[in-house]
Design a protein around this motif. Structure first.
Motif, short mmCIF file in Angstrom:
data_model
loop_
_atom_site.label_atom_id
_atom_site.label_comp_id
_atom_site.label_asym_id
_atom_site.label_seq_id
_atom_site.Cartn_x
_atom_site.Cartn_y
_atom_site.Cartn_z
N THR A 65 0.60 -1.46 0.14
CA THR A 65 0.32 -0.06 -0.34
C THR A 65 0.33 1.58 -0.26
O THR A 65 0.66 2.09 -0.86
CB THR A 65 -0.93 0.46 1.38
OG1 THR A 65 -1.51 -1.08 0.59
CG2 THR A 65 -2.18 1.43 1.06
N GLY A 125 -8.75 5.36 -3.19
CA GLY A 125 -8.71 3.45 -3.14
C GLY A 125 -8.12 2.64 -1.70
O GLY A 125 -8.23 2.19 -0.85
N LEU A 126 -7.05 2.72 -2.21
CA LEU A 126 -5.78 1.84 -1.42
C LEU A 126 -5.64 2.71 0.06
O LEU A 126 -5.43 1.58 1.04
CB LEU A 126 -4.69 2.14 -1.92
CG LEU A 126 -4.24 0.26 -2.85
CD1 LEU A 126 -3.02 1.03 -3.98
CD2 LEU A 126 -4.32 -0.15 -2.96
N LYS A 127 -5.72 3.91 0.15
CA LYS A 127 -5.40 5.18 1.52
C LYS A 127 -7.43 3.72 3.01
O LYS A 127 -6.87 3.62 3.70
CB LYS A 127 -5.67 6.20 0.94
CG LYS A 127 -5.73 6.53 2.35
CD LYS A 127 -5.27 8.08 2.97
CE LYS A 127 -5.17 8.85 4.26
NZ LYS A 127 -5.86 7.71 5.29
N ALA A 128 -8.10 3.37 1.72
CA ALA A 128 -9.30 3.64 2.40
C ALA A 128 -9.51 2.57 2.98
O ALA A 128 -9.55 1.61 3.43
CB ALA A 128 -10.53 3.76 1.01
N VAL A 129 -8.13 0.92 2.23
CA VAL A 129 -8.31 -0.37 2.53
C VAL A 129 -7.88 -0.41 3.46
O VAL A 129 -7.63 -1.33 3.82
CB VAL A 129 -9.08 -1.07 1.83
CG1 VAL A 129 -10.51 -0.75 1.03
CG2 VAL A 129 -7.93 -1.59 0.28
N PRO A 182 -5.12 -1.19 6.13
CA PRO A 182 -4.95 -1.46 7.85
C PRO A 182 -4.97 -0.09 8.48
O PRO A 182 -4.15 0.40 8.33
CB PRO A 182 -4.73 -2.57 7.77
CG PRO A 182 -3.55 -2.80 6.77
CD PRO A 182 -4.00 -2.12 5.80
#
Length: 108
Positions: A60, A102-106, A108
Motif C-alpha cells: 500500500t 482507494g488503496l488508502k481507504a482499504v 489497515p
C-alpha cells in the motif's frame, strides 16, 4: 503520522524529478547544483518512505508513494516544463488518483 510521512515522501519524489528536469536544462555549476538537489530530495524521499513503512503495509505504501510521485510529476511537467495536457492524460491521471485513494481507504 505515517500517512503524513508517506505524503511528504511522495512530494520529495516530485521535487527530485523537478530538480532532474531543471538540471537537464542547465549547464555547468548550475546543473551541478540541480543534480545535488536531485540527490538530496531522492535521499529524503526514500528516508521518509522507509519511516512510513514502520506502520503501513509495504504494498500500500509503495503504491501510494509512486502514485503521488506520478501525479505530482505530471502536474510539474505541465506547469513547469510545458508538457501537453490532453483529455486521455487527464483521464488516466484521474484513474491513478482514484486508485491511490482507494488503496488508502482499504489500508489497515
Amino acid at each position: 503520522m505515517p500517512w503524513l510521512l508517506l505524503v511528504l515522501a511522495g512530494l520529495a519524489e516530485v521535487a527530485f524529478v523537478f530538480c532532474l528536469g531543471k538540471a537537464r536544462l542547465a549547464v555547468g555549476a548550475e546543473a551541478a547544483g540541480w543534480y545535488a538537489a536531485f540527490a538530496g530530495c531522492g535521499i529524503l524521499s526514500f528516508y521518509l518512505l522507509n519511516l512510513s513503512l514502520v506502520h503501513l503495509p509495504l504494498g500500500t505504501a509503495y503504491a501510494v508513494w509512486t502514485g503521488i510521485g506520478a501525479v505530482g510529476t505530471a502536474v510539474v511537467g505541465v506547469v513547469a516544463f510545458g508538457d501537453p495536457l490532453t483529455g486521455p492524460r487527464l483521464f488516466f491521471l484521474a484513474t491513478l488518483i482514484g486508485s491511490v485513494l482507494g488503496l488508502k481507504a482499504v489500508a489497515p
